[in-house]
Design a protein around this motif. Structure first.
Motif, PDB file in Angstrom:
ATOM      1  N   SER A 180       0.835  -1.201   0.000  1.00  0.00           N
ATOM      2  CA  SER A 180       0.000   0.000   0.000  1.00  0.00           C
ATOM      3  C   SER A 180       0.866   1.245   0.000  1.00  0.00           C
ATOM      4  O   SER A 180       2.098   1.178  -0.007  1.00  0.00           O
ATOM      5  CB  SER A 180      -0.912   0.005   1.236  1.00  0.00           C
ATOM      6  N   VAL A 200      -4.374   1.335   2.252  1.00  0.00           N
ATOM      7  CA  VAL A 200      -5.342   0.879   1.256  1.00  0.00           C
ATOM      8  C   VAL A 200      -4.597   0.078   0.195  1.00  0.00           C
ATOM      9  O   VAL A 200      -3.661   0.583  -0.435  1.00  0.00           O
ATOM     10  CB  VAL A 200      -6.083   2.067   0.605  1.00  0.00           C
ATOM     11  N   ARG A 202      -4.738  -1.710  -3.348  1.00  0.00           N
ATOM     12  CA  ARG A 202      -5.499  -1.744  -4.595  1.00  0.00           C
ATOM     13  C   ARG A 202      -5.000  -2.905  -5.445  1.00  0.00           C
ATOM     14  O   ARG A 202      -3.820  -2.993  -5.749  1.00  0.00           O
ATOM     15  CB  ARG A 202      -5.354  -0.428  -5.355  1.00  0.00           C
ATOM     16  N   PRO A 205      -8.928  -2.193 -10.866  1.00  0.00           N
ATOM     17  CA  PRO A 205      -9.937  -1.136 -10.949  1.00  0.00           C
ATOM     18  C   PRO A 205     -11.153  -1.470 -10.082  1.00  0.00           C
ATOM     19  O   PRO A 205     -11.779  -2.515 -10.241  1.00  0.00           O
ATOM     20  CB  PRO A 205     -10.313  -1.124 -12.439  1.00  0.00           C
ATOM     21  N   ARG A 207     -11.275  -2.456  -7.123  1.00  0.00           N
ATOM     22  CA  ARG A 207     -11.057  -3.564  -6.198  1.00  0.00           C
ATOM     23  C   ARG A 207      -9.930  -3.180  -5.232  1.00  0.00           C
ATOM     24  O   ARG A 207      -8.771  -3.042  -5.629  1.00  0.00           O
ATOM     25  CB  ARG A 207     -10.692  -4.856  -6.930  1.00  0.00           C
ATOM     26  N   SER A 208     -10.296  -2.993  -3.973  1.00  0.00           N
ATOM     27  CA  SER A 208      -9.306  -2.602  -2.972  1.00  0.00           C
ATOM     28  C   SER A 208      -9.812  -3.017  -1.594  1.00  0.00           C
ATOM     29  O   SER A 208     -10.991  -3.301  -1.398  1.00  0.00           O
ATOM     30  CB  SER A 208      -9.058  -1.086  -3.012  1.00  0.00           C
ATOM     31  N   CYS A 326      -2.253 -10.754  -2.051  1.00  0.00           N
ATOM     32  CA  CYS A 326      -3.271  -9.703  -2.137  1.00  0.00           C
ATOM     33  C   CYS A 326      -4.455 -10.138  -2.998  1.00  0.00           C
ATOM     34  O   CYS A 326      -5.612  -9.842  -2.672  1.00  0.00           O
ATOM     35  CB  CYS A 326      -2.658  -8.420  -2.696  1.00  0.00           C
ATOM     36  N   MET A 330      -8.330 -10.420  -1.727  1.00  0.00           N
ATOM     37  CA  MET A 330      -9.433  -9.723  -2.383  1.00  0.00           C
ATOM     38  C   MET A 330     -10.553 -10.684  -2.747  1.00  0.00           C
ATOM     39  O   MET A 330     -11.733 -10.392  -2.543  1.00  0.00           O
ATOM     40  CB  MET A 330      -8.903  -9.016  -3.640  1.00  0.00           C
TER      41      MET A 330
END
Length: 347
Positions: A180, A200, A202, A205, A207-208, A326, A330
């Motif tokens: 991040s 945060v 990410r 697009p 999606r975070s 990550c 997600m």
């Protein structure tokens, strides 16, 4: 601004205004009768969530809040004006506890959410309410009721999707920096992280997710050792926990599995339900282990812990395995969202 996650304040709502004893006195209206109005309602004290705040530091300077008292009633059946409410902005994630009783009054978990913490008193009744066929000139009224007065303890618990836990120097801060834009302090000594840090992450697009770096735990944390329960509580609001283990401790004649078990024990001692929350094992600093030994190291640690959940081999320093971790996080969070929507429970 320094992170402050606890504060004590005193809130005082407004008392209700007193009822009025009055009689109608007008020319050509003999024996006009009682016309005393009611007292106004006292103002209440509310807390409201504000996403623009991320600390309770402001409460170090202002600790007392008082709402306005209701105005007394007046003649001509005029009700007194109600007192103004007091609205106090607090960070989202603030838990409110009554100091005297230890009762949790509630928590503020969303932007704009209002929580009543001290109710204003009701206005008293004027003598107009006491007239009857046998008492046509009542001279009694009632005073306004007393309002609530409370000493409150505010606790800010970090709201994040993913929380990192582990021993000091396990590499949690380095991991957050790698995934991040957050820049928590990193150094080669324990307790570099003295307050939670949010980042945060990410992954594409739209999606975070939010990751929280929680200060390291040591043995006895549940009883207050080290930074103790002061930061254990922040894990309660994380949907997914990543248990970060420093595998390079093997070269210090230490056992990473023993380190990991110590953290699990502290988590269980603090809150057994929290210990049951979904938790993934993240073996960090894998870049320091020879490639041909990594699988054996993983097997040894998971066997010692009797680990049944997901396991990831990463390096926060080199970035190895970070992107895959990550992406998996997600996907799991999105699945959690779908499950919550299907159950009708929201997040």
């Amino acid at each position: 601004m320094k992170f402050v996650d606890e504060a004590r304040i005193r809130v005082t709502a407004g008392d209700g205004g007193d009822g009025c004893v009055s009689f109608r006195r007008e020319k050509f209206v003999p024996r006009g009768g009682p016309d005393g109005g009611d007292g106004g309602r006292g103002g209440s004290v509310y807390l409201v969530g504000d996403e623009g705040l991320n600390t309770l530091a402001d409460f170090r300077h202002t600790r007392r809040y008082a709402a306005e008292r209701g105005e007394n009633g007046k003649g001509k059946q005029m009700t007194g004006r109600s007192g103004e409410d007091v609205v106090i902005a607090v960070p989202v994630g603030t838990v409110v506890i009554d100091v005297e009783t230890g009762e949790t009054i509630g928590d503020v978990t969303a932007e704009g959410e209002r929580l009543l913490v001290a109710r204003g008193g009701d206005g008293g009744l004027g003598n107009l309410h006491f007239k009857s066929s046998t008492n046509r000139a009542p001279r009694q009224s009632t005073p306004g009721t007393r309002a609530e007065r409370r000493d409150l303890r505010l606790e800010l618990r970090v709201l994040a999707d993913v929380g990192l836990l582990g021993l000091p120097n396990a590499g949690k801060s380095t991991l957050v920096r790698a995934v991040s834009g957050a820049r928590p302090r990193v150094a080669d000594y324990p307790f570099t992280t003295l307050h939670p840090s949010l980042g945060v992450v990410r992954v594409g697009p739209g999606r975070s997710f939010v990751m929280a770096d929680i200060p390291g735990l040591i043995e006895g944390a549940a009883e207050g050792a080290g930074l103790g329960v002061r930061f254990l509580k922040h894990l309660a609001r994380n949907r997914l926990l990543l248990h970060v283990v420093d595998v390079s401790r093997l070269y210090d004649d230490a056992d990473p599995a023993v380190d990991a078990q110590a953290v699990i024990d502290e988590l269980t001692a603090y809150d057994p339900q929290l210990a049951e929350r979904e938790r993934w094992l993240v073996l960090n600093k894998m870049d320091l282990i020879p490639v041909d030994e990594r699988e054996a190291v993983e097997r040894e640690i998971t066997a010692a812990l009797a680990w049944q959940g997901p396991v990831f081999r990463v390096s926060g320093e080199s970035g190895e395995g970070i992107e895959y971790l990550c992406q998996c996080i997600m996907v799991r969070l999105e699945a959690m969202n779908e499950e919550a929507e299907a159950d009708g429970t929201g997040r």
